[in-house]
Design a protein around this motif. Structure first.
Motif, PDB file in Angstrom:
ATOM      1  N   GLU A  49       5.253  13.564  -1.189  1.00 25.00           N
ATOM      2  CA  GLU A  49       5.626  14.018   0.357  1.00 25.00           C
ATOM      3  C   GLU A  49       5.352  14.195   1.386  1.00 25.00           C
ATOM      4  N   LEU A  50       5.426  13.146   2.968  1.00 22.09           N
ATOM      5  CA  LEU A  50       4.880  13.112   4.263  1.00 22.09           C
ATOM      6  C   LEU A  50       4.632  13.968   4.775  1.00 22.09           C
TER       7      LEU A  50
ATOM      8  N   PHE B 173      -1.137  13.877   7.313  1.00 23.59           N
ATOM      9  CA  PHE B 173      -0.833  13.928   6.131  1.00 23.59           C
ATOM     10  C   PHE B 173      -0.816  14.954   5.814  1.00 23.59           C
ATOM     11  N   TYR B 174      -1.408  15.468   5.852  1.00 21.87           N
ATOM     12  CA  TYR B 174      -2.043  16.678   4.422  1.00 21.87           C
ATOM     13  C   TYR B 174      -1.214  18.212   4.769  1.00 21.87           C
ATOM     14  N   GLY B 175      -1.137  18.348   6.507  1.00 22.31           N
ATOM     15  CA  GLY B 175      -0.519  19.596   7.561  1.00 22.31           C
ATOM     16  C   GLY B 175      -1.702  20.171   7.616  1.00 22.31           C
ATOM     17  N   SER B 176      -1.670  21.412   8.212  1.00 22.97           N
ATOM     18  CA  SER B 176      -2.819  22.138   9.161  1.00 22.97           C
ATOM     19  C   SER B 176      -3.452  22.787   7.544  1.00 22.97           C
ATOM     20  N   ASN B 177      -3.479  22.936   6.577  1.00 24.67           N
ATOM     21  CA  ASN B 177      -4.733  23.271   5.969  1.00 24.67           C
ATOM     22  C   ASN B 177      -5.374  21.946   5.025  1.00 24.67           C
ATOM     23  N   TRP B 178      -5.664  20.472   5.611  1.00 26.04           N
ATOM     24  CA  TRP B 178      -5.870  19.569   5.721  1.00 26.04           C
ATOM     25  C   TRP B 178      -7.147  19.556   5.018  1.00 26.04           C
TER      26      TRP B 178
ATOM     27  N   PRO C 220       6.006   6.451  11.532  1.00 24.64           N
ATOM     28  CA  PRO C 220       6.711   6.099  13.354  1.00 24.64           C
ATOM     29  C   PRO C 220       6.030   5.160  14.086  1.00 24.64           C
ATOM     30  N   ALA C 221       7.351   4.867  15.245  1.00 22.91           N
ATOM     31  CA  ALA C 221       6.778   3.812  15.537  1.00 22.91           C
ATOM     32  C   ALA C 221       6.083   4.382  16.777  1.00 22.91           C
ATOM     33  N   THR C 222       6.272   5.894  16.722  1.00 22.70           N
ATOM     34  CA  THR C 222       5.100   6.463  18.051  1.00 22.70           C
ATOM     35  C   THR C 222       3.634   6.566  17.476  1.00 22.70           C
ATOM     36  N   GLY C 223       3.109   6.198  16.495  1.00 17.51           N
ATOM     37  CA  GLY C 223       1.744   6.213  16.546  1.00 17.51           C
ATOM     38  C   GLY C 223       1.196   7.213  15.490  1.00 17.51           C
ATOM     39  N   GLU C 224       2.260   7.716  15.056  1.00 18.76           N
ATOM     40  CA  GLU C 224       1.071   9.299  13.753  1.00 18.76           C
ATOM     41  C   GLU C 224       1.260   8.682  12.989  1.00 18.76           C
TER      42      GLU C 224
ATOM     43  N   VAL D 131       0.414  -0.858   0.441  1.00 17.64           N
ATOM     44  CA  VAL D 131       0.058  -0.076  -0.114  1.00 17.64           C
ATOM     45  C   VAL D 131       1.425   0.991   0.139  1.00 17.64           C
ATOM     46  N   SER D 132       0.719   2.509  -0.746  1.00 16.53           N
ATOM     47  CA  SER D 132       1.189   3.511  -1.434  1.00 16.53           C
ATOM     48  C   SER D 132       0.572   4.902  -0.451  1.00 16.53           C
ATOM     49  N   LEU D 133       1.920   5.402  -0.239  1.00 14.17           N
ATOM     50  CA  LEU D 133       1.236   6.655   0.504  1.00 14.17           C
ATOM     51  C   LEU D 133      -0.259   7.583   0.390  1.00 14.17           C
ATOM     52  N   HIS D 134      -0.215   7.341  -0.928  1.00 18.12           N
ATOM     53  CA  HIS D 134      -1.174   8.483  -1.539  1.00 18.12           C
ATOM     54  C   HIS D 134      -2.668   7.626  -1.112  1.00 18.12           C
TER      55      HIS D 134
END
Length: 335
Positions: free
Chosen positions: A278-279, A138-143, A200-204, A84-87
């Motif tokens: 880009e993530l 994933f998208y930033g503050s303007n998601w 991240p292993a921290t769950g983000e 599975v890809s990020l997009h």
């Protein structure tokens, strides 16, 4: 002409026998009486069986066929392989946000309604806030201005709103299908996505799969089922709830198809998508403001989850559907 074993000249138009100015209802022959009795007994036994079964059990049986369809699609198998890809993952997360926003709005509307109140567990189950957290990651503050809402997703949303406003007794079908499915298969999917997307292993980016209010998933599902089974509803309403559960599943499938089309066209929110998205994370944003640390330029700028998965566009849109199909299939299988 004979009807019901009576001479034709003795029959009234209602099928009764005229005797001395009075009407005597015609009685069926032995064979016909036996057939009628057999059908009545069969119908009675079916209704009795349906009444004796819990709603959760009936729900699982009613959705068995569509569950098997999803279980045997290549989408689920691909996702289980970590393909599975990020997009695609971002698009799925966006659709889930719209679906859960609608569901939880209608749940709040009906939280005191006896047809839903017993299964009202906002602290344990609600996903909207978690999805907002993931989308910002994933998208930033303007998601909010960037995420797409395909027509099929909007159709799903509209159905949920219609049910909540006009047929709230059916809302439990949507809640049960979504929440218990996510709770059942969530941990498996979380690990797969985390590994495949190098999250991240921290769950983000994976808050959707994290149910902080549920300490023991097995016990909570038992509690939820017992509350659902205790809902007051007649047999006719039960059947409508079961049909609504199947409809919810089919609406999910339509969402898969819409996402497939969206990805195949290389579009997101009506604009062409860069092949290597880009993530966006808080750390990346911070690094843009402050600049990369000495010696870290290549690590910061080149490590992209999508770069690590060189897959063709044809395969990528197939993989997009794996997440939703697996969520539903694994979830219903574990119900």
């Amino acid at each position: 002409m004979r009807e019901l074993g009576c001479p034709a000249q003795e029959l009234h138009c209602t099928g009764s026998r005229r005797e001395g100015g009075k009407h005597e209802q015609a009685k069926p022959t032995g064979k016909r009486r036996s057939e009628t009795t057999g059908r009545n007994m069969e119908t009675s036994q079916t209704h009795s069986s349906e009444r004796s079964k819990d709603l959760s059990e009936l729900m699982k049986e009613a959705t068995k066929e569509v569950h098997e369809q999803a279980e045997n699609t290549p989408f689920m198998r691909n996702f289980q392989k970590g393909q599975v890809s990020l997009h695609e993952f971002k698009l799925v997360t966006a659709s889930l946000y719209f679906i859960y926003s609608a569901l939880e709005e209608e749940i709040e509307r009906n939280k005191d309604n006896p047809v839903f109140a017993p299964v009202y567990f906002p602290a344990e189950l609600h996903r909207k806030a978690a999805l907002e957290e993931d989308l910002e990651y994933f998208y930033g503050s303007n998601w909010r201005g960037e995420i797409p809402c395909p027509e099929a997703t909007q159709k799903y949303v509209e159905r949920i709103h219609y049910v909540g406003k006009n047929q709230p007794e059916l809302l439990v079908a949507h809640a049960y299908t979504r929440y218990l499915g996510d709770l059942s298969g969530g941990q498996v999917l979380k690990k797969i996505a985390q590994k495949a997307l190098q999250l991240p292993a921290t769950g983000e980016g994976l808050a959707f799969f994290t149910f902080d209010g549920v300490s023991n998933a097995t016990k909570f599902k038992q509690l939820y089922r017992s509350r659902m089974n205790a809902l007051e509803m007649d047999l006719a309403t039960k059947k409508r709830v079961l049909e609504e559960a199947k409809k919810a599943f089919l609406l999910n499938i339509q969402v898969f198809e819409a996402l497939q089309e969206l990805v195949s066209k290389g579009q997101e929110n009506g604009h062409a998508v860069q092949p290597k998205a880009e993530l966006r994370t808080r750390n990346v944003n911070k690094s843009h403001e402050q600049g990369p640390a000495p010696g870290q330029e290549s690590k910061t700028t080149n490590r992209r989850p999508t770069d690590m998965m060189p897959i063709t566009r044809l395969v990528r849109w197939i993989l997009a559907l794996s997440f939703l199909a697996t969520t539903v299939a694994l979830g219903l299988f574990a119900m």
